[in-house]
Each structure stands twice: as C-alpha cells, then as structure tokens.
Design a protein around this motif. Structure first.
Motif, short mmCIF file in Angstrom:
data_model
loop_
_atom_site.label_atom_id
_atom_site.label_comp_id
_atom_site.label_asym_id
_atom_site.label_seq_id
_atom_site.Cartn_x
_atom_site.Cartn_y
_atom_site.Cartn_z
N GLY A 207 0.79 -1.22 0.00
CA GLY A 207 0.00 0.00 0.00
C GLY A 207 0.82 1.26 0.00
N ALA A 208 2.15 1.16 0.21
CA ALA A 208 2.99 2.36 0.19
C ALA A 208 2.99 3.01 -1.19
CB ALA A 208 4.42 2.02 0.61
N GLY A 209 2.79 2.20 -2.23
CA GLY A 209 2.77 2.73 -3.59
C GLY A 209 1.42 3.26 -4.03
N ALA A 210 0.42 3.22 -3.16
CA ALA A 210 -0.91 3.69 -3.54
C ALA A 210 -0.90 5.18 -3.81
CB ALA A 210 -1.92 3.36 -2.43
N ALA A 211 -1.65 5.58 -4.84
CA ALA A 211 -1.81 7.01 -5.18
C ALA A 211 -0.47 7.71 -5.34
CB ALA A 211 -2.67 7.71 -4.14
N GLY A 212 0.41 7.10 -6.12
CA GLY A 212 1.69 7.72 -6.41
C GLY A 212 2.59 7.87 -5.20
N GLY A 213 2.38 7.01 -4.19
CA GLY A 213 3.20 7.06 -2.99
C GLY A 213 2.57 7.83 -1.85
N THR A 214 1.34 8.35 -2.04
CA THR A 214 0.65 9.00 -0.94
C THR A 214 0.45 8.02 0.20
OG1 THR A 214 -0.47 10.51 -2.46
CG2 THR A 214 -1.42 10.27 -0.27
N GLY A 215 0.24 6.75 -0.15
CA GLY A 215 0.12 5.72 0.87
C GLY A 215 1.36 5.66 1.75
N PHE A 216 2.53 5.84 1.14
CA PHE A 216 3.79 5.82 1.89
C PHE A 216 3.83 6.94 2.92
CE2 PHE A 216 8.12 7.72 2.04
CZ PHE A 216 8.73 6.76 2.83
N ALA A 217 3.47 8.15 2.50
CA ALA A 217 3.49 9.29 3.43
C ALA A 217 2.54 9.06 4.59
CB ALA A 217 3.11 10.56 2.68
N ALA A 218 1.36 8.50 4.30
CA ALA A 218 0.39 8.25 5.36
C ALA A 218 0.92 7.21 6.35
CB ALA A 218 -0.93 7.79 4.75
N LEU A 219 1.52 6.15 5.84
CA LEU A 219 2.03 5.09 6.70
C LEU A 219 3.26 5.55 7.50
CD1 LEU A 219 1.81 2.13 4.15
CD2 LEU A 219 0.35 2.44 6.16
#
Length: 376
Positions: free
Chosen positions: A243-255
């Motif tokens: 999920g870190a790659g979700a939405a162009g990496g927005t998932g990464f920032a959230a996690l």
C-alpha cells in the motif's frame, strides 16, 4: 419473481458513475416486473464519497490546491467524528486542468489541505481514501500542506511533484499539525504495491499518468531518495510496505509520517454501506465495473460483494463494460453468468454511447435469471 435483485456496481470509468450504472440496471429490472435495489459501491478510489452518501455521510466541500497548483473544489464526507477524505477529488486525474497530464510535477498538496479541513471540522477519525491520483510525489505535497518541511541540501524548500524529490536532503516533521497526534488515520485502498521497484508507484502507475520511460526513471529516483530521507527522520523505512505505492506514494506518506494503518478500501466501503444486511433479502446480486478482469479479483469492490454473497448463498452475476475473464475464472470467483456491454454493442464507441440503454436491456433479462435460481 420472488426476492429482489441487489445491484452493486462500481463506476464505469469515463462513462457512468456507479450510481448511474446501478440506476440503469434497476430501471430495466423494474420495467420487466421485478424488484431491485441500487447499492453503488467503491473500493476507496473515485466514487467513495458518493457510495458513502447512502450510509448517512454528509459531504463537506472545500477549495484546495489542485494537482498542478490551480484551485479545485474538493470534498470530504463526515459522519459523527469520522471524516473520509477522497484523494481523487483534490489530487486526482479528473482534477487536472483540461485533463492535461503532468506526471513530473503533479502534487498531492490539496489532499493534505482536505485532511487539515477535516481536522478543522472537529474530526479525529480520518479515513484517507486513495485511488485515481494524478501524482507520483510520494505524498510529499500532502505532508507539506500539514506542516512538514521538505528541503534540499541548501535548506531551500523542494518544489512540487515527483521529479523534484531527486533533490531532497532533509524532511522535518516537527511542524506537522499537532492534532494529528490525537487523530487516528486509516489508509484505505485496493492497491498493495510497495513504493519503489518494479512493482512500485512509478513503474506500475506512472505510465497511466502520462510518464514516459525516462519520466519513470526520474520519478523512481525521486521516490527512492524521499524514502531514504524520510526513513532517516523517522527511524524506520516503510517504503516496502503493502500500500505504500498507492496514489503515487501518498500511501507511503500516510504510513510513514502519519502513523496510518492500512485497510482494504472495498471492505471499508462495503461494511459502511451495509452490504451484508442487504444480502439477507436478495435473490440475486449484480456486480461489475467498466472492465472486469484479473485486477478486479485483487480486492476490488465487486469481488468483495461476491464473496459476501457466497457466504449468504446468494447467486452472483457480472455486468461490465468489458469482461476479460474466462468462464472458468468467473466460476472460480463465484460468478454464475456475465454480460459485457462491449460484446453486446459490437464496438467500444457504441458500448460507451449506449451504456445506459444496454444496462437497462440487461436489467430486463434479470428477473428470468432469478426465476432460474441464478443460472443464465
């Protein structure tokens, strides 16, 4: 006909919203003398807020920064102290001016502004629904909007977009909105890709956002650099998390920076709108989306509904713009029959232009399917 047809369609991208597609099928069922209920679904991407409206959520509209800097009208949905932020409304492909793709500079700043607006609204249960993004910036824009400082080796702020991340030297999270420490953040998505690598945000989704092979290389370098610098700030590297790659990496920032937990977008939406309860009185369930293919089997809403229907012993049929699965694959997924608008119309243009009419046609055929116990 005894029992109702439960119509749980997702969007037909570029053609019909989930609600429009469901309404067309329901109209056909009713026209043929049957009973039907529309229950539009979503998987955490576009259409999530619309699906949640049937569960008592209220939309709040906010002017935020669009993916290329122009203001856009975006929204989050509120019920009680929970806010569901739909990234696509602020930073999605549909928010691009005139639809012009901007793979290197598109930015998630507006989504961060939506989160801040939800906090202003008094919501401390934040659900970040990602999907359909125009961005590959690793969520850097989102973090900046929430108070983070992202700078280069000279201490100057790094510009918007994924390409600028190649110059990141430092990330300072000390200025993040203090209310985030009190909030619970949940990342919901149907994407389980890591941030980087051959299955990462740039390699897999970059081309869909207009990135050339050269652009993908630049974006990959930027994401890798951003991940390394953020790991130095937080003491942990979550770039490989599902999920870190979700939405162009927005998932990464959230996690990595917001301490988000990840959940299935489809499971979240289906639970909120009450699919399990609706299945108790259904004789047949209709699922589908614009293209029903192997990607649909990877945690998307139509398959989530199918699995729930199987638990209740309710037969399932697929109605989609294009069905890309074999009869064996459909049976294995628990689907007893499938209709394709493309096959019925003969060509793509006709399938798109006649979609409501074709869906209504199929709807008129469904009461007889119910009479046969779900077999076409």
């Amino acid at each position: 006909m005894s029992g109702k047809v439960l119509v749980c369609l997702d969007k037909f991208r570029g053609c019909l919203t989930a609600a429009q597609a469901c309404a067309a099928v329901v109209a056909g069922v009713v026209d043929a003398g049957g009973a039907a209920v529309a229950m539009p679904v979503a998987d955490g991407g576009e259409g999530t807020l619309a699906a949640l409206a049937q569960a008592g959520y209220r939309e709040v509209h906010v002017d935020v920064t669009g993916p290329t800097g122009r203001p856009v009208r975006a929204a989050f949905a509120v019920r009680g102290t929970r806010a569901v932020v739909e990234l696509a409304t602020a930073s999605g492909l549909d928010a691009l001016p005139d639809g012009r793709l901007a793979p290197l500079v598109a930015d998630s700043h507006g989504t961060g502004e939506l989160i801040r607006a939800a906090l202003d609204h008094g919501c401390l249960d934040i659900v970040l629904a990602v999907g359909g993004s125009a961005t590959t910036d690793g969520g850097a824009g989102l973090l900046r909007a929430l108070g983070a400082r992202i700078t280069d080796s000279r201490g100057a702020p790094v510009g918007p977009g994924g390409a600028a991340l190649t110059g990141v030297a430092h990330v300072d999270l000390s200025g993040l909105d203090f209310r985030l420490r009190l909030a619970r953040v949940t990342l919901v998505s149907d994407v389980d890709n890591p941030l980087t690598g051959p299955s990462g945000a740039a390699a897999v989704f970059g081309p869909q956002k207009g990135a050339s092979p050269r652009d993908v290389e630049v974006l990959e370098r930027g994401l890798r650099r951003f991940a390394a610098v953020l790991a130095a700030e937080t003491g942990r590297d979550l770039s490989g998390e599902p999920g870190a790659g979700a939405a162009g990496g927005t998932g990464f920032a959230a996690l990595a920076a917001l301490g988000a937990r990840r959940a299935s977008g489809a499971d979240f939406v289906l639970a909120e709108i009450g699919v399990e309860e609706a299945l108790r009185t259904a004789a047949l369930v209709v699922v589908g989306e614009g293209r029903f293919d192997e990607q649909s089997l990877r945690g998307k809403a139509p398959v989530g509904v199918t699995e729930a229907a199987r638990r209740h012993g309710v037969p399932v049929v697929v109605v989609a713009g294009d069905v890309r699965l074999s009869a064996d694959q459909l049976r294995a997924a628990g689907v007893s029959a499938a209709w394709s608008l493309l096959a019925r119309a003969g060509n793509l243009d006709a399938a798109v232009s006649r979609a409501p009419e074709l869906l209504a046609q199929i709807g008129r055929e469904l009461p007889s399917v119910v009479a046969r116990g779900g077999a076409a």
